[in-house]
Design an enzyme around this catalytic site. Structure first.
Site, PDB file in Angstrom:
ATOM      1  N   ASP A 119      12.607  -5.105   1.709  1.00  0.00           N
ATOM      2  CA  ASP A 119      11.138  -3.836   1.227  1.00  0.00           C
ATOM      3  C   ASP A 119      10.008  -3.324   1.810  1.00  0.00           C
ATOM      4  O   ASP A 119      10.529  -3.126   2.568  1.00  0.00           O
ATOM      5  CB  ASP A 119      10.992  -4.417  -0.390  1.00  0.00           C
ATOM      6  CG  ASP A 119      10.577  -3.997  -1.922  1.00  0.00           C
ATOM      7  OD1 ASP A 119       9.529  -3.437  -1.781  1.00  0.00           O
ATOM      8  OD2 ASP A 119      11.245  -4.175  -2.301  1.00  0.00           O
TER       9      ASP A 119
ATOM     10  N   SER B 178      -9.883  10.200 -12.524  1.00  0.00           N
ATOM     11  CA  SER B 178      -9.295   9.777 -13.475  1.00  0.00           C
ATOM     12  C   SER B 178      -8.759  11.646 -13.819  1.00  0.00           C
ATOM     13  O   SER B 178      -8.309  11.425 -15.025  1.00  0.00           O
ATOM     14  CB  SER B 178      -9.768   9.285 -14.934  1.00  0.00           C
ATOM     15  OG  SER B 178     -10.802   9.687 -14.965  1.00  0.00           O
TER      16      SER B 178
ATOM     17  N   HIS C 265       4.922  -2.550  -3.442  1.00  0.00           N
ATOM     18  CA  HIS C 265       6.436  -3.017  -4.286  1.00  0.00           C
ATOM     19  C   HIS C 265       6.643  -4.086  -3.439  1.00  0.00           C
ATOM     20  O   HIS C 265       7.021  -5.263  -4.350  1.00  0.00           O
ATOM     21  CB  HIS C 265       7.437  -1.971  -3.517  1.00  0.00           C
ATOM     22  CG  HIS C 265       8.445  -2.313  -4.529  1.00  0.00           C
ATOM     23  ND1 HIS C 265       9.797  -2.446  -4.203  1.00  0.00           N
ATOM     24  CD2 HIS C 265       8.639  -1.464  -5.448  1.00  0.00           C
ATOM     25  CE1 HIS C 265      10.489  -1.844  -4.750  1.00  0.00           C
ATOM     26  NE2 HIS C 265      10.175  -1.877  -5.780  1.00  0.00           N
TER      27      HIS C 265
END
Length: 689
Positions: free
Chosen positions: A128, A338, A183
């Site tokens: 990974d 944001s 991940h």
């Protein structure tokens, strides 16, 4: 290119090396890496000359009689979809409906842990983006190469890798497989986050060892060469299970060969395109290898997840993969925005805010707020203030993106500058996101150590065809911090895969004598059949850890002597019952060793799941103990089959199962005490009763 020579032309043959060098020299290629040392004789990674195109090279090598197969060094992607913050518990292991889903739409992990919690002798290789080996929930379960002396700069075990004490980083070719994406750490936590340690979460296994093999970069990309080397390393170093939460659409013969040659159970993600793998293959899940388990993803209602690939013949089984909570590397945020205003940005028209499309309310920023972008566009959104990356060794830009641009011709360029004047493209995006928002990450490690790093998004298009453009939200730059001990949510078949990888290790721990094919068959033959998966996966079911482990659990060190459990009860009725268990093993039971009567399946509906031996009480081999408790029938009438078993929680043995069938009848709300109704009466007679 990945070039695989025929056995007669490999470097193990007398003239094999001369043959391969002759073939490469005719097209001007050079060998960058030979995989012979990892057991793949004749497989090489070659660098083409600048004058040779990929297409020309493929045709050249395919035409050579000494070459078995050839493919570009394709790039695969980690099979993960964006975070979904509404999920807040480990529903996949034990679902009580806490996330609004269906109770028991889970893998029955607590029931399986009554039988086995994993073993430190079992190793799961996680290929990974790396693993945060310092995480509080992973550190104790990280694999150690006993043949290597840490930090001496010597390849002590002569496996071709220097100081590979805790795995290896094939991306950067060093011995530090740290996760700069997040991940891999998430997948590792699902497999084997340390259980019963009063910290964070637990994995499917409490004790199994994780071998971190970093083949994915910070932006989630994996080259075929790095995948190939990682698979070969895992095989060479004796991994029992190889977990592969990545994939792509390109078939590469040498990767299939490497997987088929491994004695490990190889668990592979089916992919996140919502497509049928029987029609459109997704590799490595689709390779024709007997040791592969291909995994689709389910949600908390036991439905196939909306993003999950499927395949009635090519995908074996499903596992929870939507909104999974697990370990992630700790990180420090340098800045975040944001996109509710553009106060932090220099805006070049037509970039602007829009409230029509966004990931997080109330707005996002887009390259064309008025509709489709224009032809020959070249406009930038530039952060006003530089970013200070002087104190970090790795850094990453992450943002949410959705939208569409003409593939390969129009798109978004992510650019950085040391001075705000000279810009370098560090990443690019083109094509469509398919109507979804995705999390995109760009590696900024090349700019670490610089106190003034400028950043901009630049949209460009050519003179033909226009589309809606891109929408960007929730922009942040961060760097990873060891010992961050963080947790988070991810969704994807990437998250389903480690549930199956963890189960493979759990089954192996329950019976170490099992072969790879037996482990695979055990998992596939003990699924919970689901109508939603019929015709979607070969087994038609979602994994069940308890059924899988229970099917191979053969050690019995406790026997049922007697019980007073009733066979019929009224709904809601309570009864004082007892179960007598005899110690048929060789070890004395005591409360301190966590000996208990474990409730399995329907037993949990009737009362306590654990009835522990009291403090100070011991049960010698040959002796018996009477467990007493109150049993309360469920409120719903029906036929139930509660089971009870002696369990020594921290060890690998367990007792005979007591299974009862209890018929629960509907409750009666009134009972006759007495009456004065006469036994005989005359026609027309009245009586006070």
């Amino acid at each position: 290119m990945i070039v695989e020579f025929k056995p007669t032309a490999t470097i193990k043959s007398a003239n094999g090396q001369e043959i391969s060098q002759s073939v490469h020299s005719r097209i001007g290629s050079s060998v960058k890496k030979d995989f012979t040392r990892t057991g793949l004789a004749g497989v090489q990674l070659v660098q083409l000359s600048p004058e040779t195109s990929v297409e020309e090279a493929v045709n050249f090598y395919r035409s050579d009689p000494n070459v078995l197969s050839v493919s570009p060094n394709y790039i695969d992607h980690l099979d993960c979809t964006p975070n979904d913050p509404q999920f807040n518990t480990l529903w996949a292991l034990h679902n009580t409906g806490q996330t609004g889903g269906t109770a028991d739409a889970d893998i029955d992990a607590p029931e399986a842990w009554d039988l086995a919690q994993g073993s430190t002798g079992i190793v799961v290789a996680v290929i990974d983006s790396g693993v945060d080996c310092t995480h509080q929930d992973l550190a104790a379960n990280i694999w150690t190469n006993s043949g290597e002396i840490p930090g001496n700069g010597i390849d002590d075990d002569r496996n071709g890798y220097i100081d590979d004490v805790h795995g290896y980083d094939f991306v950067n070719d060093d011995n530090n497989p740290y996760d700069d994406n997040g991940h891999g750490t998430h997948c590792a936590g699902t497999i084997a986050a340390v259980g019963n340690n009063a910290n964070g979460i637990t994995g499917v296994n409490w004790n199994t060892k994780i071998m971190p093999l970093k083949a994915g970069s910070a932006d989630g990309m994996l080259t075929i060469a790095d995948e190939l080397e990682a698979i070969s390393y895992a095989t060479m170093m004796g991994a029992d299970v190889i977990s592969c939460s990545f994939g792509g659409t390109n078939y590469v013969s040498s990767v299939e060969t490497a997987i088929a040659a491994s004695p490990a159970v190889v668990v592979c993600a089916a992919g996140n395109d919502g497509t049928n793998n029987d029609v459109t293959p997704h590799y490595p899940a689709n390779y024709n290898c007997a040791n592969i388990i291909a995994v689709a993803a389910t949600d908390h209602n036991d439905n196939l997840a909306s993003f999950s690939n499927y395949g009635a013949t090519t995908v074996d089984v499903a596992a929870p993969g939507d909104g999974i909570y697990s370990t992630v590397p700790g990180y420090t945020t340098v800045f975040s925005d944001s996109m509710t205003t553009l106060a932090n940005w220099n805006v070049q028209s037509p970039w602007g805010l829009t409230t029509a499309v966004y990931y997080s309310a109330p707005s996002s920023v887009t390259d064309s707020p008025g509709g489709y972008y224009s032809n020959n566009a070249n406009c930038a959104l530039t952060r006003k203030n530089p970013i200070d990356l002087s104190s970090c060794s790795d850094a990453c830009l992450r943002f949410i993106i959705g939208g569409e641009a003409e593939s390969e011709y129009d798109g978004l360029l992510i650019e950085c500058s040391h001075d705000g004047a000279t810009w370098t493209t560090v990443d690019s995006i083109s094509g469509s996101t398919g109507g979804y928002f995705y999390s995109w990450e760009t590696d900024l490690s090349d700019y670490c150590g610089d106190s003034s790093v400028y950043l901009r998004f630049r949209f460009v298009s050519d003179s033909a065809n226009t589309y809606d453009g891109y929408y960007i939200d929730d922009v942040e730059v961060f760097y990873h911090a060891p010992n961050g001990n963080s947790y988070g949510y991810k969704s994807g078949t990437s998250m389903a895969t480690p549930h199956v990888s963890g189960l493979a290790a759990l089954v192996k721990a329950a019976d170490p004598s099992l072969s790879t094919s037996q482990i695979k068959q055990t998992i596939l033959s003990t699924v919970d059949a689901k109508s939603s998966l019929t015709g979607k996966v070969a087994t038609g079911g979602r994994i069940n850890a308890y059924r899988a482990v229970n099917s191979v659990a053969t050690v019995v060190d406790a026997a049922v002597v007697s019980d007073t459990i009733p066979t019929t009860m009224t709904a809601g009725q309570s009864a004082s019952v007892s179960v007598t268990m005899q110690n048929t093993g060789t070890t004395t039971w005591s409360e301190g060793d966590r000996i208990r009567l474990g409730a399995v399946g329907d037993a949990a509906l009737f009362g306590p799941a654990r009835v522990t031996i009291p403090a100070g009480v011991t049960v010698a081999p040959g002796a018996s103990h009477i467990f007493t408790y109150t049993m309360t029938a469920p409120a719903t009438a029906g036929t139930y089959t509660p089971q009870y078993r002696m369990v020594w929680e921290l060890h690998q043995w367990f007792g005979e199962t007591l299974t009862k069938t209890v018929q629960v009848t509907a409750a009666v709300d009134a009972a006759v005490v007495s009456d004065t109704i006469p036994a005989t009466m005359t026609a027309g007679e009245s009586a006070s009763v």
